[in-house]
Motif scaffolding. Structure first.
Motif, PDB file in Angstrom:
ATOM      1  N   LEU A 251       0.823  -1.208   0.000  1.00  0.00           N
ATOM      2  CA  LEU A 251       0.000   0.000   0.000  1.00  0.00           C
ATOM      3  C   LEU A 251       0.858   1.258   0.000  1.00  0.00           C
ATOM      4  O   LEU A 251       0.588   2.210  -0.743  1.00  0.00           O
ATOM      5  N   THR A 252       1.911   1.291   0.829  1.00  0.00           N
ATOM      6  CA  THR A 252       2.765   2.482   0.880  1.00  0.00           C
ATOM      7  C   THR A 252       3.528   2.667  -0.428  1.00  0.00           C
ATOM      8  O   THR A 252       3.758   3.804  -0.868  1.00  0.00           O
ATOM      9  N   SER A 253       3.903   1.559  -1.071  1.00  0.00           N
ATOM     10  CA  SER A 253       4.708   1.643  -2.292  1.00  0.00           C
ATOM     11  C   SER A 253       3.862   2.005  -3.498  1.00  0.00           C
ATOM     12  O   SER A 253       4.109   3.010  -4.179  1.00  0.00           O
ATOM     13  N   TYR A 254       2.833   1.196  -3.769  1.00  0.00           N
ATOM     14  CA  TYR A 254       2.056   1.397  -4.987  1.00  0.00           C
ATOM     15  C   TYR A 254       1.098   2.582  -4.880  1.00  0.00           C
ATOM     16  O   TYR A 254       0.841   3.254  -5.876  1.00  0.00           O
ATOM     17  N   THR A 255       0.573   2.850  -3.695  1.00  0.00           N
ATOM     18  CA  THR A 255      -0.338   3.982  -3.552  1.00  0.00           C
ATOM     19  C   THR A 255       0.377   5.295  -3.839  1.00  0.00           C
ATOM     20  O   THR A 255      -0.117   6.142  -4.596  1.00  0.00           O
ATOM     21  N   SER A 256       1.567   5.454  -3.260  1.00  0.00           N
ATOM     22  CA  SER A 256       2.328   6.678  -3.509  1.00  0.00           C
ATOM     23  C   SER A 256       2.776   6.764  -4.963  1.00  0.00           C
ATOM     24  O   SER A 256       2.794   7.844  -5.559  1.00  0.00           O
ATOM     25  N   SER A 257       3.128   5.607  -5.559  1.00  0.00           N
ATOM     26  CA  SER A 257       3.543   5.590  -6.961  1.00  0.00           C
ATOM     27  C   SER A 257       2.404   5.982  -7.886  1.00  0.00           C
ATOM     28  O   SER A 257       2.559   6.842  -8.765  1.00  0.00           O
ATOM     29  N   LEU A 258       1.242   5.373  -7.697  1.00  0.00           N
ATOM     30  CA  LEU A 258       0.090   5.684  -8.537  1.00  0.00           C
ATOM     31  C   LEU A 258      -0.356   7.128  -8.342  1.00  0.00           C
ATOM     32  O   LEU A 258      -0.719   7.814  -9.306  1.00  0.00           O
ATOM     33  N   PHE A 259      -0.314   7.614  -7.091  1.00  0.00           N
ATOM     34  CA  PHE A 259      -0.723   8.986  -6.819  1.00  0.00           C
ATOM     35  C   PHE A 259       0.216   9.970  -7.512  1.00  0.00           C
ATOM     36  O   PHE A 259      -0.225  10.975  -8.096  1.00  0.00           O
ATOM     37  N   SER A 260       1.520   9.673  -7.474  1.00  0.00           N
ATOM     38  CA  SER A 260       2.493  10.539  -8.122  1.00  0.00           C
ATOM     39  C   SER A 260       2.280  10.555  -9.631  1.00  0.00           C
ATOM     40  O   SER A 260       2.333  11.612 -10.274  1.00  0.00           O
ATOM     41  N   ASN A 261       2.031   9.383 -10.216  1.00  0.00           N
ATOM     42  CA  ASN A 261       1.803   9.308 -11.663  1.00  0.00           C
ATOM     43  C   ASN A 261       0.515  10.024 -12.058  1.00  0.00           C
ATOM     44  O   ASN A 261       0.455  10.705 -13.082  1.00  0.00           O
ATOM     45  N   LEU A 262      -0.522   9.861 -11.250  1.00  0.00           N
ATOM     46  CA  LEU A 262      -1.803  10.505 -11.562  1.00  0.00           C
ATOM     47  C   LEU A 262      -1.674  12.029 -11.515  1.00  0.00           C
ATOM     48  O   LEU A 262      -2.235  12.733 -12.354  1.00  0.00           O
ATOM     49  N   TYR A 282       7.421  11.039  -2.544  1.00  0.00           N
ATOM     50  CA  TYR A 282       7.036   9.701  -2.989  1.00  0.00           C
ATOM     51  C   TYR A 282       8.211   8.740  -2.866  1.00  0.00           C
ATOM     52  O   TYR A 282       8.051   7.569  -2.507  1.00  0.00           O
ATOM     53  N   PHE A 283       9.444   9.219  -3.151  1.00  0.00           N
ATOM     54  CA  PHE A 283      10.614   8.359  -3.043  1.00  0.00           C
ATOM     55  C   PHE A 283      11.023   8.126  -1.593  1.00  0.00           C
ATOM     56  O   PHE A 283      11.674   7.123  -1.285  1.00  0.00           O
TER      57      PHE A 283
END
Length: 312
Positions: A251-262, A282-283
């Motif tokens: 959750l911490t990895s993919y949620t922040s990644s998807l939020f950053s991309n969005l 995000y990193f």
């Protein structure tokens, strides 16, 4: 200093602007940035050191935790030191070669990080759905081989990105409105045809995030089905607890990644400085939180860490 005299027309150098519009607050912004980075380094190095020193932790699950820690260190270190140089010393110049190298290590680390999460999901699947064969299926040697496959995949997938950009002609304006060499920002500076670069970026995102998330979802779908077939409530609870840590990390990895991309894809209504700040944290947030999550939720690792801390 030489970096103060660099001009955007220098063909061998890009200019990292940091956070445009918030130049006066660069030092202030660097405080939480550097604190998160240091905490992440300390936590991940501690986890890696303890796992390497304690023979009782030389098990597949802890080797995977160690791999995750190393990828977290790699991702944050490829970005934060240069960002702090921009914030603290106004060292905005970065050569084209250094920029492409930073881009490679950053994205390769992210792809490797995703691969480790997939292997962790497979590890939990075998531990719950086929526990009697766990020690046979997932040996330390096999985990090492899976990690090597993940690393090779990351290199093969990401290497074309800087190679494609290295052959592009760049316009006179070499200014990157960011704290690091973001792929899309560099692509936008090209005067040539970048359709191949953009299509390859889309393929990478679709294959890596799409495929890896699908495999993780499939693993946990099978795990949930197996858990609900367990009649014993105690065993049922124990099985769920073994997955809690990994789910939190996902959750911490993919949620922040998807939020950053969005925020990047749909950034029309978002101020540029907000996007850049979010991209930097995000990193750092997963890098800082992952060792804390494992330290709190994994008793065996927590006990070993406390043992070493008490010796200091």
């Amino acid at each position: 200093m030489a970096s103060f005299n660099l001009t955007p027309s220098d063909p061998s150098t890009f200019i990292l602007m940091g956070i445009p519009g918030l130049e006066a607050a660069h030092v202030l912004i660097s405080i939480p940035l550097s604190m998160f980075y240091i905490m992440g380094l300390l936590g991940n190095f501690t986890v890696s050191f303890v796992v390497s020193k304690e023979e009782t932790l030389h098990k597949p699950m802890y080797l995977l935790i160690c791999m995750l820690a190393l990828t977290d260190i790699s991702i944050s270190t490829s970005v934060v030191p240069k960002a702090l140089c921009v914030f603290w010393f106004n060292l905005k110049g970065i050569t084209v070669v250094s920029c492409l190298t930073q881009m490679f290590f950053l994205h390769a680390g992210m792809v490797m990080h995703s691969a480790v999460l997939v292997i962790m999901a497979f590890d939990r699947y075998v531990a719950i759905c086929d526990p009697l064969r766990y020690s046979i299926i997932l040996t330390n040697a096999r985990i090492a081989k899976l990690g090597l496959v993940g690393l090779i995949r990351a290199v093969l997938f990401i290497l074309p990105v800087p190679l494609l950009l290295s052959g592009q002609p760049f316009c006179a304006n070499h200014i990157i409105p960011h704290t690091y060499c973001e792929n899309i920002a560099v692509v936008k500076m090209s005067c040539g045809d970048t359709i191949v670069n953009r299509m390859y970026d889309l393929v990478i995102v679709s294959v890596v995030i799409g495929l890896d998330l699908t495999l993780i979802a499939l693993s946990y779908g099978l795990i949930i089905r197996a858990v609900f077939r367990i009649s014993s409530k105690k065993t049922h609870q124990k099985a769920l607890n073994t997955c809690t840590v990994h789910i939190c990390v996902i959750l911490t990895s993919y949620t922040s990644s998807l939020f950053s991309n969005l925020t990047h894809w749909f950034s029309q209504g978002i101020a540029p400085h907000v996007h850049i700040i979010l991209a930097n944290f995000y990193f750092l947030v997963p890098t800082m939180l992952n060792p804390i999550i494992y330290g709190v939720k994994t008793k065996e690792l927590r006990d070993r860490v406390f043992k070493y801390i008490c010796r200091i």
